[in-house]
Design an enzyme around this catalytic site. Structure first.
Site, short mmCIF file in Angstrom:
data_model
loop_
_atom_site.label_atom_id
_atom_site.label_comp_id
_atom_site.label_asym_id
_atom_site.label_seq_id
_atom_site.Cartn_x
_atom_site.Cartn_y
_atom_site.Cartn_z
NE ARG A 1 0.24 11.46 -2.52
CZ ARG A 1 -0.83 11.06 -1.85
NH1 ARG A 1 -1.84 10.50 -2.49
NH2 ARG A 1 -0.90 11.21 -0.55
CG ASP B 1 -6.52 3.36 -0.46
OD1 ASP B 1 -7.12 3.01 0.56
OD2 ASP B 1 -5.53 4.11 -0.44
CG HIS C 1 -2.04 0.92 1.22
ND1 HIS C 1 -3.27 0.60 1.74
CD2 HIS C 1 -2.17 2.19 0.75
CE1 HIS C 1 -4.10 1.63 1.61
NE2 HIS C 1 -3.44 2.60 0.99
CG ASP D 1 -2.34 4.63 3.78
OD1 ASP D 1 -2.27 4.95 2.58
OD2 ASP D 1 -3.27 4.99 4.53
CG HIS E 1 -10.31 3.77 1.97
ND1 HIS E 1 -9.19 4.52 2.20
CD2 HIS E 1 -11.34 4.48 2.51
CE1 HIS E 1 -9.51 5.62 2.86
NE2 HIS E 1 -10.82 5.63 3.05
CG HIS F 1 -0.28 14.86 1.76
ND1 HIS F 1 -1.09 14.98 0.65
CD2 HIS F 1 -0.80 13.85 2.49
CE1 HIS F 1 -2.07 14.08 0.72
NE2 HIS F 1 -1.91 13.38 1.82
CG ASN G 1 -9.42 8.51 5.98
OD1 ASN G 1 -9.94 7.82 6.85
ND2 ASN G 1 -10.07 8.94 4.92
CG HIS H 1 -5.84 1.84 5.54
ND1 HIS H 1 -7.20 1.79 5.60
CD2 HIS H 1 -5.54 2.54 4.42
CE1 HIS H 1 -7.70 2.43 4.57
NE2 HIS H 1 -6.71 2.89 3.83
CG ASN I 1 -5.49 7.41 -4.41
OD1 ASN I 1 -4.40 6.87 -4.56
ND2 ASN I 1 -5.82 8.02 -3.29
ZN ZN Z 1 -7.01 4.13 2.22
#
Ligand code: ZN
Length: 431
Positions: free
Chosen positions: A68, A156, A64, A309, A183, A313, A282, A236, A98
């Site tokens: 980006r 996710d 996981h 995860d 998720h 950022h 999250n 997660h 994502n």
């Molecule tokens: Zn997630």
């Protein structure tokens, strides 16, 4: 092209091996391992490396990560993410879909695979979305995306609120024998919450996310996995109730696996009293009772994998009020040291179990064991990591290879220095 690493402590959970020995690599694959490897005739003339007693284990596998790319390379790119991976001892990562645009097409899959090939560090396995555009309405073209190299499917970042869509996804993938990675949050229960709902959120006056937001979705999807025969992998997990549901489901023979992230066994929601968005993720940091339940589930076999995860950022995404800040933290370079300190050194689990949770466990979940990953059995690709358990490292900007530095573990000093990482017998980290 042969390499002999000798004088190592080799731990391989699949081979049930924990002892002093050597690893002989010929043409990128394991030729011999253990006691007799150093005296193997093929070791003559091999390049030799003295491990000086350091720990040698199968390369770590992360189910996981968020790299980006495409779309948000100010946070991370496949190249920088791969560098963070190998620095953290990971030889393979599975990247969530994502991105911008999301990975629901062969074009995006191929783009990411070509970037990973160019980075030429760790193995890179893309996930594709469950639904087109991650909109939760129409299923992606699973067969074609698998053909392009995708190893699992996940929306996710966005839960699949429509149970009929989840049912269909689990049914189709049951024929293809790949997992749906969920998720789990019920968005109606989440509302505008930004941290765990409980005593701390009440005291801070922050809107909370109840543990039930995760648990009702876990319960629903376990029932759908049972009904369809599909393989549900729960990403997660963070609450006591979720882990209880998984334990029960496994007992009943339902095809469910799960992962937990290091921050959920390292920290609780009390940390939010600092009002620092590096503690905002999250699912959110939960209560002490939840953390204890995560530990218990790691120890008793309920959990299949530790996954980071890894969610990079930029400073701007995080440096604002808690309510507005982005969710998520980086994790590739802190996962192993946190596992060693908080789980192994504190005797929650054995070193062998820790390595299982970071290598063979995840390999089984995404069927990477069928590619020979997750164990150093003779004939498998020589993906391995060498770690000095006695050296402590400090989590600072110089240590972190990721493009981002959003971690709540700043200035923590932890055991486990990664001396080197090898993928298919080629050194990709360390000197
Ligand atoms: Zn997630």
């Amino acid at each position: 092209m042969s390499l002999l690493i000798h004088n190592a402590r080799i731990v391989d959970p699949v081979l049930k091996l924990d002892g002093q020995g050597a690893l002989l690599v010929v043409d990128g694959h394991v030729a011999a391992i253990g006691d007799g490897a150093a005296s193997d005739p093929r070791a003559q003339g091999a390049e030799r490396l003295d491990a000086c007693g350091a720990l040698l284990m199968p390369g770590l596998i992360d189910l996981h990560v968020h790299f980006r790319e495409p779309g948000q390379t100010a946070k991370e790119s496949i190249a920088t993410g791969s560098r963070a991976a190998v620095a953290g001892g990971f030889t393979a990562v599975c990247a969530m879909a994502n991105t911008k645009p999301v990975n629901d097409s062969v074009a995006v899959t191929e783009l990411t695979l070509s970037r990973a090939r160019a980075a030429n560090l760790c193995r890179y396995f893309p996930l594709a979305t469950v639904t087109k555009g991650m909109e939760g309405e129409e299923l992606s073209d699973f067969g074609t995306l698998m053909g392009a190299g995708c190893v699992a499917f996940s929306d996710d970042g966005r839960p699949i609120m429509n149970a009929a869509i989840m049912r269909r996804a689990l049914k189709y993938t049951s024929w293809l024998d790949v997992p749906i990675v969920a998720h789990e949050e019920d968005l109606n229960l989440v509302g505008k919450g930004c941290m765990n709902e409980g005593e701390v959120s009440a005291r801070l006056g922050c809107l909370g996310i109840p543990s039930a937001a995760e648990e009702v979705m876990v319960a629903r999807d376990i029932m759908l996995a049972e009904y369809t025969g599909g393989h549900l992998h729960l990403a997660h997990l963070s609450t006591k109730g979720s882990l209880r549901l998984v334990r029960e489901a496994k007992k009943n023979g339902i095809r469910v696996t799960c992962e937990v992230a290091p921050h959920h066994f390292a920290l609780t929601d009390k940390e939010l009293m600092r009002f620092d968005a590096d503690y905002k993720m999250n699912p959110p940091l939960r209560s002490q009772a939840d953390l204890d339940a995560v530990m218990e589930a790691l120890a008793d076999g309920t959990v299949d994998a530790i996954a980071t995860d890894h969610a990079p950022h930029t400073w701007d995404d995080k440096e604002c009020e808690l309510q507005l800040a982005a969710f998520g933290i980086i994790g590739l370079e802190t996962a192993l040291p946190l596992t060693l300190e908080l789980l192994v050194n504190r005797k929650v689990i054995s070193l062998t179990r820790a390595i299982e949770l970071l290598s063979s466990g995840p390999a089984r979940v995404f069927r990477l064991d069928r590619k020979g990953l997750g164990s150093l059995a003779v004939g498998n690709p020589a993906d391995f990591t060498l770690v000095d358990l006695d050296v402590r490292i400090t989590i600072d900007r110089a240590f972190i290879q990721s493009k981002s530095f959003n971690t709540p573990f700043k200035d923590w000093t932890l055991p486990g220095k990664v001396l080197g990482t090898w993928v298919e017998g080629r050194r990709v980290w360390g000197v």
